[in-house]
Design a protein around this motif. Structure first.
Motif, PDB file in Angstrom:
ATOM      1  N   LYS F  37       0.776  -1.268   0.049  1.00 38.33           N
ATOM      2  CA  LYS F  37       0.015   0.015  -0.132  1.00 38.33           C
ATOM      3  C   LYS F  37       1.025   1.208   0.064  1.00 38.33           C
ATOM      4  CE  LYS F  37      -4.236   1.701   2.097  1.00 38.33           C
ATOM      5  NZ  LYS F  37      -5.102   1.767   3.309  1.00 38.33           N
ATOM      6  N   VAL F  38       0.689   2.341  -0.686  1.00 35.06           N
ATOM      7  CA  VAL F  38       1.649   3.356  -1.330  1.00 35.06           C
ATOM      8  C   VAL F  38       1.144   4.221   0.043  1.00 35.06           C
ATOM      9  CG1 VAL F  38       2.280   5.234  -2.651  1.00 35.06           C
ATOM     10  CG2 VAL F  38       2.036   3.055  -3.484  1.00 35.06           C
ATOM     11  N   LEU F  39       2.093   4.728   0.786  1.00 31.27           N
ATOM     12  CA  LEU F  39       1.664   5.835   1.760  1.00 31.27           C
ATOM     13  C   LEU F  39       2.296   7.209   1.747  1.00 31.27           C
ATOM     14  CD1 LEU F  39       1.966   3.556   5.203  1.00 31.27           C
ATOM     15  CD2 LEU F  39       0.017   4.309   3.970  1.00 31.27           C
ATOM     16  N   GLU F  40       3.376   7.134   0.569  1.00 34.90           N
ATOM     17  CA  GLU F  40       3.609   8.467   0.442  1.00 34.90           C
ATOM     18  C   GLU F  40       3.124   9.127  -0.712  1.00 34.90           C
ATOM     19  OE1 GLU F  40       5.947   5.513   0.301  1.00 34.90           O
ATOM     20  OE2 GLU F  40       6.727   6.137   2.331  1.00 34.90           O
ATOM     21  N   LYS F  67       6.176  16.477  -0.084  1.00 40.06           N
ATOM     22  CA  LYS F  67       5.999  14.894   0.090  1.00 40.06           C
ATOM     23  C   LYS F  67       5.681  14.563   1.475  1.00 40.06           C
ATOM     24  CE  LYS F  67       7.997  14.900  -4.008  1.00 40.06           C
ATOM     25  NZ  LYS F  67       6.730  15.177  -5.015  1.00 40.06           N
ATOM     26  N   VAL F  68       4.682  13.881   1.484  1.00 33.96           N
ATOM     27  CA  VAL F  68       4.131  13.578   3.013  1.00 33.96           C
ATOM     28  C   VAL F  68       3.934  11.885   3.329  1.00 33.96           C
ATOM     29  CG1 VAL F  68       3.260  15.844   3.294  1.00 33.96           C
ATOM     30  CG2 VAL F  68       1.686  13.897   2.122  1.00 33.96           C
ATOM     31  N   LEU F  69       3.720  11.589   4.438  1.00 33.90           N
ATOM     32  CA  LEU F  69       3.853  10.108   4.686  1.00 33.90           C
ATOM     33  C   LEU F  69       2.233  10.156   5.472  1.00 33.90           C
ATOM     34  CD1 LEU F  69       5.046   7.472   5.150  1.00 33.90           C
ATOM     35  CD2 LEU F  69       5.335   8.187   7.504  1.00 33.90           C
ATOM     36  N   LEU F  70       1.512   9.049   4.820  1.00 31.63           N
ATOM     37  CA  LEU F  70      -0.093   9.087   5.020  1.00 31.63           C
ATOM     38  C   LEU F  70      -0.048   7.904   6.076  1.00 31.63           C
ATOM     39  CD1 LEU F  70      -1.469   9.221   1.578  1.00 31.63           C
ATOM     40  CD2 LEU F  70      -1.357  11.254   3.150  1.00 31.63           C
ATOM     41  N   PRO F  71      -1.207   8.184   7.105  1.00 35.17           N
ATOM     42  CA  PRO F  71      -1.507   6.995   7.793  1.00 35.17           C
ATOM     43  C   PRO F  71      -2.005   6.021   7.153  1.00 35.17           C
ATOM     44  CG  PRO F  71      -3.300   8.756   8.029  1.00 35.17           C
ATOM     45  CD  PRO F  71      -2.149   9.273   7.127  1.00 35.17           C
ATOM     46  N   GLU F  72      -2.063   4.541   7.583  1.00 31.90           N
ATOM     47  CA  GLU F  72      -2.518   3.349   6.598  1.00 31.90           C
ATOM     48  C   GLU F  72      -3.738   3.537   6.436  1.00 31.90           C
ATOM     49  OE1 GLU F  72      -0.539   0.097   8.013  1.00 31.90           O
ATOM     50  OE2 GLU F  72      -1.163  -1.196   6.467  1.00 31.90           O
ATOM     51  N   TYR F  73      -4.665   4.023   7.528  1.00 34.65           N
ATOM     52  CA  TYR F  73      -5.849   4.089   7.219  1.00 34.65           C
ATOM     53  C   TYR F  73      -6.625   5.488   7.335  1.00 34.65           C
ATOM     54  CZ  TYR F  73      -5.393  -0.703   8.368  1.00 34.65           C
ATOM     55  OH  TYR F  73      -4.978  -1.974   8.287  1.00 34.65           O
ATOM     56  N   GLY F  74      -7.971   5.566   6.788  1.00 34.90           N
ATOM     57  CA  GLY F  74      -8.381   6.999   6.907  1.00 34.90           C
ATOM     58  C   GLY F  74      -8.496   7.779   5.378  1.00 34.90           C
ATOM     59  N   GLY F  75      -8.740   8.659   5.466  1.00 38.39           N
ATOM     60  CA  GLY F  75      -8.590   9.522   3.964  1.00 38.39           C
ATOM     61  C   GLY F  75      -9.789   9.432   3.303  1.00 38.39           C
ATOM     62  N   THR F  76     -10.288  10.231   2.324  1.00 38.78           N
ATOM     63  CA  THR F  76     -11.209  10.191   1.495  1.00 38.78           C
ATOM     64  C   THR F  76     -10.870  10.284  -0.040  1.00 38.78           C
ATOM     65  OG1 THR F  76     -12.633  11.288   2.964  1.00 38.78           O
ATOM     66  CG2 THR F  76     -13.681  11.282   0.993  1.00 38.78           C
ATOM     67  N   LYS F  77     -11.485   9.256  -0.758  1.00 44.05           N
ATOM     68  CA  LYS F  77     -10.904   9.105  -2.070  1.00 44.05           C
ATOM     69  C   LYS F  77     -11.954  10.147  -2.754  1.00 44.05           C
ATOM     70  CE  LYS F  77     -11.104   5.537  -5.754  1.00 44.05           C
ATOM     71  NZ  LYS F  77     -10.778   4.307  -5.862  1.00 44.05           N
ATOM     72  N   VAL F  78     -11.255  10.710  -3.573  1.00 38.32           N
ATOM     73  CA  VAL F  78     -11.720  11.929  -4.411  1.00 38.32           C
ATOM     74  C   VAL F  78     -11.293  11.686  -5.871  1.00 38.32           C
ATOM     75  CG1 VAL F  78     -11.809  14.337  -4.963  1.00 38.32           C
ATOM     76  CG2 VAL F  78     -12.031  13.420  -2.458  1.00 38.32           C
ATOM     77  N   ILE F  79     -12.297  11.487  -6.894  1.00 32.19           N
ATOM     78  CA  ILE F  79     -12.082  11.429  -8.180  1.00 32.19           C
ATOM     79  C   ILE F  79     -12.198  12.814  -8.959  1.00 32.19           C
ATOM     80  CG2 ILE F  79     -12.561  10.142 -10.226  1.00 32.19           C
ATOM     81  CD1 ILE F  79     -13.664   7.998  -8.748  1.00 32.19           C
ATOM     82  N   LEU F  80     -10.970  13.230  -9.596  1.00 34.58           N
ATOM     83  CA  LEU F  80     -10.974  14.486 -10.307  1.00 34.58           C
ATOM     84  C   LEU F  80     -10.318  14.178 -11.610  1.00 34.58           C
ATOM     85  CD1 LEU F  80      -9.473  16.860  -7.209  1.00 34.58           C
ATOM     86  CD2 LEU F  80     -11.995  16.750  -8.005  1.00 34.58           C
ATOM     87  N   ASP F  81     -11.119  14.470 -12.767  1.00 33.44           N
ATOM     88  CA  ASP F  81     -10.502  14.407 -13.876  1.00 33.44           C
ATOM     89  C   ASP F  81     -10.386  13.006 -14.213  1.00 33.44           C
ATOM     90  OD1 ASP F  81     -11.313  16.663 -14.539  1.00 33.44           O
ATOM     91  OD2 ASP F  81      -9.291  17.565 -15.037  1.00 33.44           O
ATOM     92  N   ASN F  82     -10.879  11.779 -13.693  1.00 29.86           N
ATOM     93  CA  ASN F  82     -10.814  10.525 -13.903  1.00 29.86           C
ATOM     94  C   ASN F  82      -9.592  10.127 -13.069  1.00 29.86           C
ATOM     95  OD1 ASN F  82     -13.223   9.665 -14.993  1.00 29.86           O
ATOM     96  ND2 ASN F  82     -12.163  10.839 -16.997  1.00 29.86           N
TER      97      ASN F  82
END
Lengths: 99, 99, 99, 99, 99, 99, 99
Positions: F37-40, F67-82
């Motif tokens: 899973k890509v966290l960067e 460049k940031v390090l994301l947590p493994e869970y959480g976040g909201t997927k947003v689709i912009l221009d596919n």
């Protein structure tokens, strides 16, 4: 006395419950199950009060010697000199009996 | 009277519920299950008010003698001189009846 | 009128729901299940507002007589003079209809 | 228009979702299940803003007419003039589309 | 001593529980299960105090060497130099024993 | 670019995850399950910051392009221009990579 | 070194756990299950501190290079340059070892 040597911290209040009535007026001994839960108690020691994040202290609202009404649930049993006492937060005590 | 000797703490309000109607207008005695839950009550004692972390006191919003509407759930039953009373937080009382 | 005698406490708002449509435009009587839940209501009484720990009062955002939109769930049914009213917290009312 | 007559309270925002695509580019009609959930919406009315315990008002961060991105869950469906609208808290709206 | 080298952070208090009585007064060795849970402890190190969002520090309410009463549950076991200690939040310590 | 047209609200941060490695160094194609899973991620848009009840704005702690390090869970997927993007609250981003 | 390039955000602290003892003093190799969980760690990077709603920053209470005691649970594993590190909130670190 035990409570002389014990100082509750923050807004905790140490109380001693009234003795449960174990004999009816007619002289019949009551089994433990038939004895009502004693909610009246005497305050035997009080903490200095709660401290807010700025360091201000809010004193507790009851004084040593006052008779109070406890909630049916809650409180922490504390054994001091082989005698049962209970610690309650000041805010959990329901009220007090005044003359 | 019992409530004279009992002082609620903080924002607690001691109320006495109105008597449930146990007989219909036609004179038929109602069994306890058919009696509606009584939500109207008279304030019999009030606490000094809640205390914020800075020590300020917010007095309760009802006065002794006022008729109030209680929420259907909540409240703590208190027995004083063999009579049932109920303690509610000031903020849980829904409203009062004014003339 | 009933709401004249009842004063909600704090930020509570007493409303009376609009009457549900029980007959279709074509004149067919609707059974209760087919009637939609009525979410429009008229404000009939408002509390003085919520009180913050410092004693400041924030008045409620609706006025007596205004038409409001209620949330689908929540609210407390109150019977005054045999008529149904509902108590909502000011903050739970979704919006109001303006001319 | 419906939203002219409806004023959301506090920090609520009334939006109208974009129309779902019901026909593919090739002209095939999509069944409702195959239509994606529409998360883009137009702001049609905004509340005055949230009120803090001191009475200060924080206005909402979107304006009428702006295109916003809604979260997948949440929001309250509101029917005005037989048309579906949705109420969201200002803080729950994910972002807006700017030119 | 171990606690000399360990500094609790914030409002944490490091305590060492009193030794459980493993032999009765009559000289009979008690199995571990029959030994009561020891709730008395000696404070061996204290944190600098909790920090509020403005950066103010509220010192802990107990001092090194004081005898305290611990709650029955909670606390974090810490092993320092092969000896068991326990960390408690200052606010979770029930009270202290004073001479 | 998509993120030019989208402005996150409050303390939300729009990021684009780094591309997952789909081929091993030896040239073997990895099935999707074997890809970590890509966290960067790269920050592509930031909100104006969170607003406290007094109206003060606290800007977010990362900038576009970082460049940031994301947590493994959480976040909201947003689709912009596919294209897939993710929205995270500023406070949920674990850290950033600095040169 | 990896931690040079990684900056934790807010009150997060990046630590590197001490190496688990994999061989007994007598020279016998310990299987992974028999190795105790390592709770001692060295601080390798610290965030700038938490920010309160007014924008004030409270620096973290530990410094790079300090030896700390971690709680048994919690923390987020972070892999930097194929090496395991852990992120903890400053307030979750139990204490530090001082000379």
């Amino acid at each position: 006395m035990a409570f002389r040597k014990f100082l509750p911290l923050f807004d905790r209040v140490l109380v001693e419950r009234f003795t449960a009535e174990t004999v009816t007026k007619g002289g019949i001994m009551l089994p433990e199950k038939a004895q009502g839960k004693v909610l009246e108690a005497t305050v035997v020691a009080v903490g200095p009060g709660s401290v807010n994040p700025k360091g201000n202290v809010t004193p507790v609202s009851v004084k040593v010697g006052e008779k109070v009404l406890l909630p049916e649930y809650g409180g922490t049993k504390v054994i001091l000199d082989n005698k049962d006492y209970f610690l309650f937060r000041d805010g959990d005590i329901l009220g007090k009996y005044v003359e």
